[in-house]
Design an enzyme around this catalytic site. Structure first.
Site: not given
Lengths: 330, 289
Positions: A31, A80, A83, A140, A202-203, A253
């Site tokens: 995503s 950043a 979203l 997120c 996720n990050t 990842g």
């Protein structure tokens, strides 16, 4: 004389069973790195992918964070974006049909500021043709409310998953953040609350500064690190999650080639998502799928299922580099 | 318009002005498809550091020769590696991307082109296109205002004045042409010559673009400004290259345009200039080894 790898009648089957989903191969796109699919149609056949996870969707459109929104770091990047998305109505009306018409399995990443928003989104997506699963974004790092706040506390994670579970019969994937002390605890909570699968990671929360302007390089100050730099973190998280729970796990990842993808499968992940690498090589997923098939050939495996979770934890093979050269993988 | 990947090859690199390199790339498909003002993403090096492709505008597009040219200044890790690519080096191109310049209709009248520093890069191809097919009666009706920090950083006369266009140069240090900002020179010359430009094109640092945009809006000259941003993908997926969009009214929520898919060419009226934040000017000393 060299043996024909096909002599055993192996078909080098890449298809995998991922909970209730049957995927033609374990390679998905992550995503936020693949738009709504159409952006990449010039570069690869979207139907070749295991599934497309679309950019995170919220109930209302979101403008995203002010720029600068991204910065490159060694072997990675920090974003950043915040979203930015078109909202669920525009998604269903103008974005989803493109993928549905091409029969690409679509997983919708959903995001909300409040529990009720997650639930309402899930209800809106229930029964929509073309959508095969939901990925719940509780990870997120770039938004003020919701997002990662839900993903760093087991009881909060459970409440989000429960709310979504009640609202839909679609298979649920919960996407986990690495920015926690015990990722296994969050994993257990999400599965206990009804998540069919998990995806991680996720990050990684990160920051960059400029020595000349003496300012943060991102307007949001913090962002999420992605790219090859985070692969070892992602492998460790995937391993921990697999030890904590008994459900299908999707590894994410820093995957940039077939070797990277196979590393996650070796741990026991049943699928992978390719993210940042799509930005650099828009057709990278095709190469990864081809590389996996070649690997099965060389390793004389009938199907990728035979390889998943085959990690031998006791023994360290001393000639790993030679083996890599022999298989001709990057 | 289809986007594609092409394996190009470095033909030649030349330092055409101080710290300003011209890269000639053999990339026949790109050269055949690209238009002035568009850009492409170039992978300056195999490997993971630098990780991302870099966006470059087309400085020249030579379809018959199968060549595209890039004009760049070494400002960071990516351009440093690029400057070390010897002839023969294969480089991956992704493009053509973005909207590109629109040429004025035939006989529309004089056009003004404003370049700041390395911002001359996409304007060179624009000028070639204006001369070849577009809209301007005589070459001298193309008025190029060209500013830089110092004269040594400007492209030489054989690339500009020799085309027969009207060139007005300025430098911050007064070493060449008018001493001062190119936007001040623009104001003066337009007033003195009573120019009635039908169109304004510009590319340069943000501060210059801001003043050019204000000037265009004041004088009601339709403008096409080539803007830049950091970007990861160039194809509308990462949403990193956001610029604050102008709003219908002050009460509405901020929203963003994206340099890669909505630009890189924007009208002065479409951007909220005062809300743009950047990483700041390129460093004056360069810490990379």
């Amino acid at each position: 004389m060299a043996q024909n790898p096909d002599a055993r009648g192996a078909s080098h089957d890449l298809s995998v069973q991922l909970g209730p989903l049957r995927l033609k191969n374990p390679v998905m796109v992550a995503s936020g790195t693949f738009g709504y699919g159409e952006e990449y149609a010039d570069f690869l056949d979207l139907t070749a992918l295991g599934a497309v996870v679309v950019k995170g969707i919220s109930l209302a459109p979101r403008p995203g964070n002010p720029p600068p929104r991204l910065v490159e770091t060694p072997a990675g990047m920090i974003n950043a974006i915040g979203l930015e998305n078109v909202g669920v109505d525009a998604f269903l009306q103008s974005k989803l049909p493109y993928l549905r018409d091409r029969q690409v399995p679509v997983i919708v990443n959903i995001f909300g500021n409040l529990l009720e928003e997650y639930a309402e989104l899930a209800a809106r997506l229930e029964g929509v043709p073309g959508i095969v699963a939901l990925e719940i974004n509780i990870s997120c790092p770039n938004v003020k409310s919701g997002g990662m706040i839900f993903g760093t506390e087991p009881s909060m994670a459970a409440r989000v998953v429960e709310a979504v579970r009640r609202a839909t019969t679609l298979p649920l994937i919960t996407k986990l953040t690495p920015n926690v002390t015990h990722i296994g605890e969050i994993a257990k909570a999400a599965v206990g609350a009804g998540s069919d699968m998990l995806s991680c990671i996720n990050t990684v929360a990160a920051m960059a500064v400029d020595i000349f302007s003496r300012r943060p390089k991102l307007a949001n100050v913090f962002g999420g690190l992605s790219g090859p730099a985070i692969k070892p973190i992602a492998l460790r998280c995937t391993y921990e999650v697999l030890q904590a729970v008994d459900c299908p796990v999707i590894g994410i990842g820093g995957i940039a080639n077939a070797t990277d993808a196979l590393e996650f499968l070796l741990l026991g992940a049943r699928a992978v998502q390719v993210g940042t690498a799509n930005f650099v090589h828009p057709a990278v997923t095709r190469e990864i799928i081809e590389g996996m098939r070649r690997f099965l050939e060389v390793e004389r495996l009938g199907g990728v299922e035979e390889y998943i979770g085959s990690l031998n934890r006791e023994c360290l093979f001393p000639f790993a580099e030679i083996a890599c050269e022999m298989t001709d993988l990057p | 318009m289809q986007k594609f990947l092409e394996e190009g090859r470095v033909l030649e690199q030349q330092e055409v002005a101080r710290q300003t390199h011209r890269l000639r790339l053999e990339a026949p498909r790109m050269a055949g498809a690209a238009r002035a003002g568009q850009f492409f993403m170039l992978q300056v090096r195999e490997g993971m550091d630098p990780l991302l492709r870099r966006p470059f505008s087309f400085h020249r597009i030579l379809p018959e020769e199968g060549i595209v040219e890039v004009l760049y200044r070494v400002v960071g890790k990516g351009t440093w590696w690029l400057s070390r690519c010897a002839p023969g080096t294969p480089l991956s191109l992704l493009g053509p991307l973005g909207n590109g310049f629109e040429l004025p209709p035939i006989a529309a009248g004089p056009v003004v082109v404003v370049a700041g520093g390395i911002g001359i890069a996409p304007l060179q191809e624009l000028i070639q296109q204006l001369l070849a097919k577009g809209g301007v009666g005589r070459p001298a009706d193309i008025h190029l205002f060209y500013g830089a920090r110092t004269g040594a950083e400007q492209l030489p006369e054989n690339l500009l004045e020799d085309l027969g266009i009207s060139v007005y140069r300025s430098t911050d240090d007064g070493s060449l042409g008018y001493g001062g900002f190119v936007t001040d020179l623009l104001r003066r010359v337009v007033q003195e010559k009573n120019l009635q430009p039908s169109q304004l094109y510009a590319c340069g640092p943000l501060a210059m673009q801001y003043h050019v945009a204000r000037w265009a809006l004041e004088h009601k000259v339709p403008s096409q400004l080539s803007l830049e941003s950091l970007m990861a993908c160039g194809i509308g997926a990462c949403l990193g290259c956001a610029l604050p969009a102008a709003q219908a009214d002050a009460s509405s929520q901020d929203h963003y345009l994206h340099v890669c898919k909505d630009g890189p060419i924007f009208g002065a009226e479409s951007i909220q200039w005062h809300k743009i934040q950047t990483h700041g000017a390129p460093p004056t000393i360069f810490l990379y080894s």
